[in-house]
Write a protein that holds these residues in place. Sequence first.
Motif, short mmCIF file in Angstrom:
data_model
loop_
_atom_site.label_atom_id
_atom_site.label_comp_id
_atom_site.label_asym_id
_atom_site.label_seq_id
_atom_site.Cartn_x
_atom_site.Cartn_y
_atom_site.Cartn_z
N SER A 139 0.82 -1.37 0.18
CA SER A 139 -0.04 -0.01 -0.15
C SER A 139 0.82 1.27 0.03
CB SER A 139 -0.84 0.16 1.06
OG SER A 139 -0.20 -0.18 2.32
N SER A 140 2.17 1.04 0.48
CA SER A 140 3.09 2.32 0.49
C SER A 140 4.43 1.99 0.28
CB SER A 140 2.69 3.28 1.75
OG SER A 140 3.30 2.38 2.77
N ILE A 194 8.07 0.87 -0.40
CA ILE A 194 8.98 0.14 -1.35
C ILE A 194 8.07 -0.94 -1.90
CG2 ILE A 194 10.95 -1.64 -1.39
CD1 ILE A 194 12.18 -0.10 1.06
N ARG A 222 -3.55 -3.33 4.94
CA ARG A 222 -4.72 -2.80 5.57
C ARG A 222 -5.13 -1.61 4.98
NH1 ARG A 222 -1.59 -1.97 11.15
NH2 ARG A 222 -0.32 -0.83 9.40
N ARG A 223 -4.55 -0.81 4.47
CA ARG A 223 -5.04 0.30 4.01
C ARG A 223 -5.97 0.38 2.71
NH1 ARG A 223 -0.16 4.23 5.01
NH2 ARG A 223 0.77 2.16 4.55
N ASP A 241 -4.72 -7.83 7.61
CA ASP A 241 -3.67 -7.72 8.27
C ASP A 241 -2.66 -8.77 8.58
OD1 ASP A 241 -2.16 -7.20 10.89
OD2 ASP A 241 -3.90 -5.77 11.69
N ALA A 242 -1.42 -8.53 8.13
CA ALA A 242 -0.48 -9.62 8.43
C ALA A 242 -0.27 -10.28 9.74
CB ALA A 242 0.83 -9.40 7.51
N SER A 245 7.11 -7.24 2.05
CA SER A 245 7.55 -5.88 2.19
C SER A 245 6.94 -5.17 3.52
CB SER A 245 7.20 -5.12 1.05
OG SER A 245 7.91 -3.90 1.25
N TYR A 291 13.03 -3.53 16.77
CA TYR A 291 13.10 -3.47 15.28
C TYR A 291 14.34 -4.19 14.70
CZ TYR A 291 13.41 -1.82 10.50
OH TYR A 291 13.42 -1.70 9.03
N LYS A 340 14.64 -7.89 12.74
CA LYS A 340 15.37 -8.06 11.30
C LYS A 340 16.36 -9.16 11.55
CE LYS A 340 12.65 -5.23 9.22
NZ LYS A 340 12.08 -5.68 8.23
N GLY A 367 19.65 0.08 3.45
CA GLY A 367 19.84 1.07 4.29
C GLY A 367 18.89 1.85 4.48
N VAL A 408 15.93 4.24 2.98
CA VAL A 408 14.93 4.43 1.72
C VAL A 408 14.00 5.39 2.15
CG1 VAL A 408 13.47 3.40 -0.21
CG2 VAL A 408 15.49 2.25 1.06
N THR A 413 10.93 6.56 2.70
CA THR A 413 9.48 6.39 2.94
C THR A 413 9.02 6.54 4.22
OG1 THR A 413 10.09 4.12 3.98
CG2 THR A 413 9.91 4.09 1.62
N MET A 456 8.78 4.87 6.62
CA MET A 456 9.58 4.10 7.80
C MET A 456 10.89 4.75 8.11
SD MET A 456 8.76 0.76 8.83
CE MET A 456 10.29 -0.22 8.93
N1 LIG Z 1 12.59 2.88 4.63
C1 LIG Z 1 13.75 2.29 4.86
O1 LIG Z 1 14.45 3.17 5.19
C2 LIG Z 1 13.91 0.81 5.17
C3 LIG Z 1 15.21 0.46 5.40
C4 LIG Z 1 15.46 -0.83 5.80
C5 LIG Z 1 14.25 -1.70 5.58
N2 LIG Z 1 12.93 -1.21 5.23
C6 LIG Z 1 11.95 -2.19 5.52
O2 LIG Z 1 11.25 -2.22 4.37
C7 LIG Z 1 10.11 -2.62 4.30
C8 LIG Z 1 8.98 -1.73 3.76
O3 LIG Z 1 8.93 -0.72 4.50
P1 LIG Z 1 8.61 0.80 3.79
O4 LIG Z 1 10.06 1.54 4.04
O5 LIG Z 1 8.45 0.66 2.35
O6 LIG Z 1 7.72 1.31 4.70
P2 LIG Z 1 6.09 1.60 4.59
O7 LIG Z 1 5.82 2.94 3.73
O8 LIG Z 1 5.73 1.96 5.99
O9 LIG Z 1 5.46 0.25 3.94
C9 LIG Z 1 5.13 -0.63 5.15
C10 LIG Z 1 4.22 -1.67 4.54
O10 LIG Z 1 3.94 -2.52 5.35
C11 LIG Z 1 2.49 -2.67 5.74
N3 LIG Z 1 2.11 -3.31 6.71
C12 LIG Z 1 2.47 -2.56 8.07
N4 LIG Z 1 1.65 -3.27 8.99
C13 LIG Z 1 1.11 -4.07 8.37
C14 LIG Z 1 0.09 -5.21 8.89
N5 LIG Z 1 0.05 -5.21 10.11
N6 LIG Z 1 -0.39 -5.87 8.22
C15 LIG Z 1 -0.11 -5.87 6.66
N7 LIG Z 1 0.65 -4.87 6.25
C16 LIG Z 1 1.18 -4.19 7.07
C17 LIG Z 1 2.07 -1.31 5.43
O11 LIG Z 1 0.56 -1.34 4.83
P3 LIG Z 1 -0.69 -0.92 5.61
O12 LIG Z 1 -0.40 0.03 6.55
O13 LIG Z 1 -1.52 -0.69 4.70
O14 LIG Z 1 -0.87 -2.21 6.25
C18 LIG Z 1 2.90 -0.81 4.22
O15 LIG Z 1 2.46 -1.33 2.86
C19 LIG Z 1 9.74 -2.97 5.84
O16 LIG Z 1 9.97 -4.22 6.29
C20 LIG Z 1 10.83 -2.09 6.37
O17 LIG Z 1 11.45 -2.81 7.74
C21 LIG Z 1 12.87 -0.08 5.09
#
Ligand SMILES: NC(=O)c1ccc[n+]([C@@H]2O[C@H](COP(=O)([O-])OP(=O)(O)OC[C@H]3O[C@@H](n4cnc5c(N)ncnc54)[C@H](OP(=O)(O)O)[C@@H]3O)[C@@H](O)[C@H]2O)c1
Length: 238
Positions: free
Chosen positions: A10-11, A13, A33-34, A55-56, A82, A145, A149, A178, A180, A182, A184
């Motif tokens: 939904s958002s 990566i 979920r969104r 919801d995962a 993701s 966190y 991981k 590293g 990205v 978003t 997060m």
């Molecule tokens: N951004 C970074 O710097 C970074 C760095 C290293 C690793 N990562 C990893 O990359 C992955 C993606 O994160 P992102 O940066 O793209 O952030 P994000 O935009 O917050 O994406 C997170 C995704 O997880 C989903 N999610 C969260 N809670 C959930 C639940 N209970 N059930 C189902 N889906 C759920 C969200 O969808 P809903 O809210 O709609 O459910 C959203 O689609 C994560 O595992 C994060 O740890 C990110």
Amino acid sequence: MKKAIIVGASSGIGRQLAIVLAKNGYMVGITGRRDQLLLNLQTTNPDKFVVSVFDATDIADIPQHLESLVKELDGLDLLIVSSGTGKINPTLDASIEQQTNDLNVSGFTAVADWAFNFFQAQGYGHLAAITSIAGLRGSRQAPAYFATKAYQLNYLEGLRQKATSLKLPITVTDIRPGFVDTAMAAGENLFWMATVEKASDQIFIAIKNKRDIVYITKRWRLVAAILKLLPKGLHKRM
Ligand SMILES: NC(=O)c1ccc[n+]([C@@H]2O[C@H](COP(=O)([O-])OP(=O)(O)OC[C@H]3O[C@@H](n4cnc5c(N)ncnc54)[C@H](OP(=O)(O)O)[C@@H]3O)[C@@H](O)[C@H]2O)c1
């Protein structure tokens, strides 16, 4: 046409990866979920996206959601996890740690195991997950966190070994970003922040090349090497 599911599309990566996969000929099951965000993405390319809202962390329902999605897609070649959560938690707020464990450990395991079992029964497939460079060491800023991981990296290594012992063409790709750009990516001292587009393009290439482990962007390999070599005594004082 190849078929993929992205859990957490939904958002961030996951969303951008869905766009990249669709551009490269995949039909993609997008989940989260969104619902409105998923439906908005589907509207951009209705022939390429199928939406499933769940919801995962509701782990008992995961098999049913994923099986229905595979039926709608009419097959599955690739599943990408993701979904993920994690917050800076200086007070060790128990609810933050619990939510992190629920999604990054319990939800992750349920999705990865379902995918592995599906690919084993099918005789081939590709499981990829967005873990993090955070999995390499512990951190005082967000203990759950970083620990979850680390769990993910090791879990994927176990599944990769299992696929090899079964002598099946099942690929398990561990994608370790590293920073990205978003929602997060919160906190101080962020550097080498990649755009979501650049990160997703590199992730797609790694998936296409059936890599085992990849750092995103590539320069984060350097940080990984330093983190692995950092003496425990020095790390403790950081
Ligand atoms: N951004 C970074 O710097 C970074 C760095 C290293 C690793 N990562 C990893 O990359 C992955 C993606 O994160 P992102 O940066 O793209 O952030 P994000 O935009 O917050 O994406 C997170 C995704 O997880 C989903 N999610 C969260 N809670 C959930 C639940 N209970 N059930 C189902 N889906 C759920 C969200 O969808 P809903 O809210 O709609 O459910 C959203 O689609 C994560 O595992 C994060 O740890 C990110």
